[in-house]
Design a protein around this motif. Structure first.
Motif, mmCIF file in Angstrom:
data_model
loop_
_atom_site.group_PDB
_atom_site.id
_atom_site.type_symbol
_atom_site.label_atom_id
_atom_site.label_comp_id
_atom_site.label_asym_id
_atom_site.label_seq_id
_atom_site.Cartn_x
_atom_site.Cartn_y
_atom_site.Cartn_z
ATOM 1 N N GLU A 29 44.791 35.763 44.154
ATOM 2 C CA GLU A 29 43.493 35.570 43.516
ATOM 3 C C GLU A 29 42.637 34.542 44.262
ATOM 4 O OE1 GLU A 29 41.567 34.448 39.134
ATOM 5 O OE2 GLU A 29 43.744 34.482 39.416
ATOM 6 N N LEU A 30 43.265 33.471 44.717
ATOM 7 C CA LEU A 30 42.536 32.401 45.390
ATOM 8 C C LEU A 30 42.464 32.593 46.899
ATOM 9 C CD1 LEU A 30 43.908 29.285 43.453
ATOM 10 C CD2 LEU A 30 41.828 30.614 42.995
ATOM 11 N N ALA A 31 43.169 33.605 47.414
ATOM 12 C CA ALA A 31 43.215 33.859 48.863
ATOM 13 C C ALA A 31 43.596 32.587 49.613
ATOM 14 C CB ALA A 31 41.887 34.414 49.364
ATOM 15 N N GLN A 32 44.678 31.962 49.160
ATOM 16 C CA GLN A 32 45.122 30.713 49.771
ATOM 17 C C GLN A 32 46.509 30.873 50.380
ATOM 18 O OE1 GLN A 32 45.121 27.865 46.566
ATOM 19 N NE2 GLN A 32 47.055 28.596 45.695
ATOM 20 N N PHE A 33 46.739 30.152 51.472
ATOM 21 C CA PHE A 33 48.037 30.209 52.134
ATOM 22 C C PHE A 33 49.129 29.802 51.147
ATOM 23 C CE2 PHE A 33 51.429 28.252 54.726
ATOM 24 C CZ PHE A 33 51.715 29.319 55.567
ATOM 25 N N PRO A 34 50.251 30.537 51.089
ATOM 26 C CA PRO A 34 51.310 30.268 50.100
ATOM 27 C C PRO A 34 52.168 29.057 50.478
ATOM 28 C CG PRO A 34 51.930 32.121 51.455
ATOM 29 C CD PRO A 34 50.528 31.755 51.869
ATOM 30 N N LYS A 35 51.600 27.862 50.300
ATOM 31 C CA LYS A 35 52.275 26.640 50.718
ATOM 32 C C LYS A 35 53.600 26.450 49.979
ATOM 33 C CE LYS A 35 52.326 22.632 52.941
ATOM 34 N NZ LYS A 35 53.418 21.896 52.282
ATOM 35 N N ALA A 36 53.628 26.763 48.686
ATOM 36 C CA ALA A 36 54.867 26.608 47.927
ATOM 37 C C ALA A 36 55.949 27.517 48.487
ATOM 38 C CB ALA A 36 54.623 26.914 46.449
ATOM 39 N N ALA A 37 55.568 28.740 48.844
ATOM 40 C CA ALA A 37 56.529 29.672 49.438
ATOM 41 C C ALA A 37 57.006 29.157 50.783
ATOM 42 C CB ALA A 37 55.908 31.053 49.574
ATOM 43 N N TYR A 38 56.073 28.644 51.583
ATOM 44 C CA TYR A 38 56.449 28.130 52.900
ATOM 45 C C TYR A 38 57.440 26.980 52.773
ATOM 46 C CZ TYR A 38 56.098 26.287 57.641
ATOM 47 O OH TYR A 38 56.394 25.842 58.910
ATOM 48 N N ASP A 39 57.156 26.055 51.887
ATOM 49 C CA ASP A 39 58.064 24.922 51.695
ATOM 50 C C ASP A 39 59.440 25.390 51.242
ATOM 51 O OD1 ASP A 39 56.034 23.215 52.416
ATOM 52 O OD2 ASP A 39 55.492 22.674 50.361
ATOM 53 N N ALA A 40 59.469 26.374 50.338
ATOM 54 C CA ALA A 40 60.742 26.893 49.849
ATOM 55 C C ALA A 40 61.509 27.600 50.961
ATOM 56 C CB ALA A 40 60.504 27.846 48.677
ATOM 57 N N LEU A 41 60.802 28.358 51.786
ATOM 58 C CA LEU A 41 61.452 29.074 52.883
ATOM 59 C C LEU A 41 61.980 28.100 53.928
ATOM 60 C CD1 LEU A 41 58.893 32.007 53.265
ATOM 61 C CD2 LEU A 41 61.264 32.199 52.467
ATOM 62 N N VAL A 42 61.216 27.072 54.240
ATOM 63 C CA VAL A 42 61.665 26.080 55.218
ATOM 64 C C VAL A 42 62.901 25.351 54.701
ATOM 65 C CG1 VAL A 42 61.074 23.894 56.344
ATOM 66 C CG2 VAL A 42 59.416 25.768 56.313
ATOM 67 N N ALA A 43 62.876 24.973 53.432
ATOM 68 C CA ALA A 43 64.003 24.237 52.855
ATOM 69 C C ALA A 43 65.288 25.044 52.888
ATOM 70 C CB ALA A 43 63.674 23.832 51.410
ATOM 71 N N SER A 44 65.144 26.372 52.847
ATOM 72 C CA SER A 44 66.318 27.250 52.843
ATOM 73 C C SER A 44 66.602 27.868 54.206
ATOM 74 C CB SER A 44 66.116 28.375 51.810
ATOM 75 O OG SER A 44 65.880 27.851 50.524
ATOM 76 N N ASP A 45 65.804 27.513 55.211
ATOM 77 C CA ASP A 45 65.961 28.019 56.572
ATOM 78 C C ASP A 45 65.697 29.517 56.654
ATOM 79 O OD1 ASP A 45 66.213 27.254 59.164
ATOM 80 O OD2 ASP A 45 68.393 27.190 59.212
ATOM 81 N N PHE A 46 64.762 30.008 55.835
ATOM 82 C CA PHE A 46 64.412 31.424 55.842
ATOM 83 C C PHE A 46 63.037 31.675 56.470
ATOM 84 C CE2 PHE A 46 67.049 31.825 51.706
ATOM 85 C CZ PHE A 46 68.217 31.993 52.438
#
Length: 384
Positions: free
Chosen positions: A36-53
Motif C-alpha cells: 500500500e505504501l510502496a515502501q522497501f520491506p525493511k522489516a523483512a530485510y532485517d528478518a532475512l539478514v538475521a536468519s542468513d536468508f
C-alpha cells in the motif's frame, strides 16, 4: 537433451520449514502495508539478514551460507508465498552478484561478496535500457577507457532495488566500433561513485515494495580493477547469468501461486452458500485441483532446473527458460482463479489475493519476457 532427476534432502526440508515460519511470522504481517505504501520491506530485510536468508547463495569462503541452487530457490519460493516484494531481496542479490561469482577476479569477489553475505549491502543488476529491453545488444550506455580506468555515461532502466543497493553490476559498450554483442563489458559500480544517481521510483502495478528506478551515469569514474571478466565479454557473462537466475524467478512465481492457492483453499472451506460450505461444490473442487496440479508441475520443473543450475548443465538454458516461462504463466492463472474463488472479496484489499495477482504479472515480463523464453527454448531445440 538429457533429463536428470533432482532430489531434495532433509536439509532442504528443514530449510523450507524455517523460512516458512519466518515468513509467516515476520514478513507476511507487513506485506499489505509494504504494498500500500510502496515502501522497501525493511522489516523483512532485517528478518532475512538475521536468519542468513537474504543472500543464501554466497559461498562460505566469502562469509555466506553456501546454499546450493535448489536451497536458494526454496528460500525465494517461501518468502514469495508471503510477500513477492520481499522475495526480491534474495533473488536480486543473486542476480546482481552472480556475474562476479561467474567471471570476476578473486580480488573483486573478496571485496564485494563479504559485505553482501553479512547484510551490509544489497547487490543489483543493470542490463536493460529504455530502448534496449529484449534486444540487450543494442544498449547505448558507454564506458570509455581513460588512464587506468573507465568513465561511464548513459542510463539503465527498470532496475530492481535501485537506490537501496550499495553495489550494481552494470553492462556498457566499451568498443563502439566492435562487433555487436562482443563489444560490451561488465563493471561493478558503487552507489557512492560520483556522477551516479537514480531516477524517480516507477509507479507499478505490483511488487510495489521493491523500488524500481533508473540508474543514471554522468561521467562516472570506474577504476580499472572493477571490470568483471575481460573487456568485450560482458554480454556473454550477462546472458549466462540469466540462464541461472531465471530459475529463481520461476521459484518466486511458484511461491506466489502457492500463497494464492493456500488462501483460496482456506477461504472456500469457511465460506458458506446455499446452506453448505462452497468447498463441497464440485465446480469449486475442480478449480482447486487444477490450480494445485499446475503449481506442483511448475515446482517440479523449477527444482529440476535448479539442479541443472547447480551442475551448470549444457541444457540449463532450455530448462531455465522453460521453468520461468511455465511457472510465471501458472502464477498468473492461479492467482486469477484464486481471486475468482473469493468472488467480490477477492477483488478487495481485505484479502491478499488481488495483491498476489498484481505481483504475479511481472514474473511473465522481467528477466526476459515469456516470448523471449520461447525463443531461447526453440534455439536450443533447433541446435540439437
Amino acid at each position: 537433451m538429457t533429463f536428470d532427476l533432482f532430489r531434495t534432502t532433509d536439509d532442504h526440508d528443514a530449510l523450507r520449514a524455517a523460512v516458512r515460519e519466518l515468513a509467516d511470522e515476520r514478513i507476511a504481517p507487513h506485506a499489505a502495508e509494504v504494498d500500500e505504501l510502496a515502501q522497501f520491506p525493511k522489516a523483512a530485510y532485517d528478518a532475512l539478514v538475521a536468519s542468513d536468508f537474504h543472500a543464501p547463495h554466497v559461498p562460505e569462503e566469502y562469509g555466506g551460507a553456501g546454499a546450493d541452487a535448489l536451497a536458494t530457490c526454496v528460500v525465494i519460493e517461501e518468502v514469495a508465498r508471503a510477500c513477492a516484494s520481499s522475495s526480491l531481496i534474495p533473488a536480486v542479490n543473486k542476480l546482481g552478484s552472480l556475474p562476479l561469482m561467474l567471471a570476476g577476479s578473486e580480488e573483486l569477489k573478496r571485496r564485494y561478496l563479504p559485505p553482501l553475505a553479512s547484510g551490509d549491502a544489497l547487490f543489483s543488476y543493470g542490463l536493460s535500457e529504455r530502448d534496449a529491453g529484449s534486444d540487450t545488444a543494442s544498449m547505448r550506455c558507454r564506458a570509455t577507457p581513460t588512464g587506468d580506468g573507465w568513465v561511464l555515461n548513459g542510463q539503465k532502466s527498470w532496475i530492481t532495488n535501485a537506490g537501496e543497493s550499495e553495489y550494481y553490476t552494470v553492462l556498457a559498450v566499451t568498443d563502439p566500433d566492435g562487433t555487436r554483442g562482443k563489444n560490451i563489458s561488465a563493471f561493478v559500480v558503487e552507489r557512492s561513485d560520483p556522477g551516479f544517481t537514480f531516477g524517480a521510483k516507477e509507479k507499478k502495478l505490483g511488487i510495489k515494495g521493491s523500488p524500481t528506478r533508473e540508474l543514471l551515469f554522468d561521467n562516472v569514474p570506474v577504476p580499472g580493477d572493477r571490470i568483471i571478466g575481460e573487456p568485450g565479454q560482458g554480454l556473454k557473462i550477462a546472458l549466462r547469468t540469466l540462464d541461472h537466475t531465471r530459475v529463481t524467478i520461476a521459484a518466486q512465481a511458484v511461491g506466489i501461486a502457492q500463497g494464492a492457492l493456500d488462501h483460496a483453499v482456506a477461504y472456500v472451506k469457511e465460506r458458506r452458500q446455499f446452506g453448505r460450505s462452497i468447498a463441497d461444490f464440485q465446480g469449486i473442487q475442480f478449480m482447486l485441483a487444477d490450480m494445485a496440479m499446475a503449481v506442483e508441475t511448475a515446482r517440479q520443473m523449477v527444482y529440476v532446473a535448479a539442479a541443472k543450475s547447480e551442475r551448470d548443465d549444457r541444457d540449463l538454458a532450455f530448462f531455465g527458460a522453460a521453468a520461468k516461462c511455465n511457472a510465471s504463466d501458472v502464477a498468473m492463472r492461479v492467482t486469477t482463479d484464486a481471486v475468482q474463488l473469493l468472488g467480490g472479496y477477492g477483488y478487495t484489499q481485505d484479502f491478499p489475493l488481488e495483491r498476489m495477482m498484481r505481483d504475479a504479472k511481472i514474473t511473465q515480463i522481467y528477466e526476459g519476457t515469456n516470448q523471449i523464453q520461447r525463443v531461447v527454448m526453440a534455439r536450443h531445440l533447433l541446435k540439437g
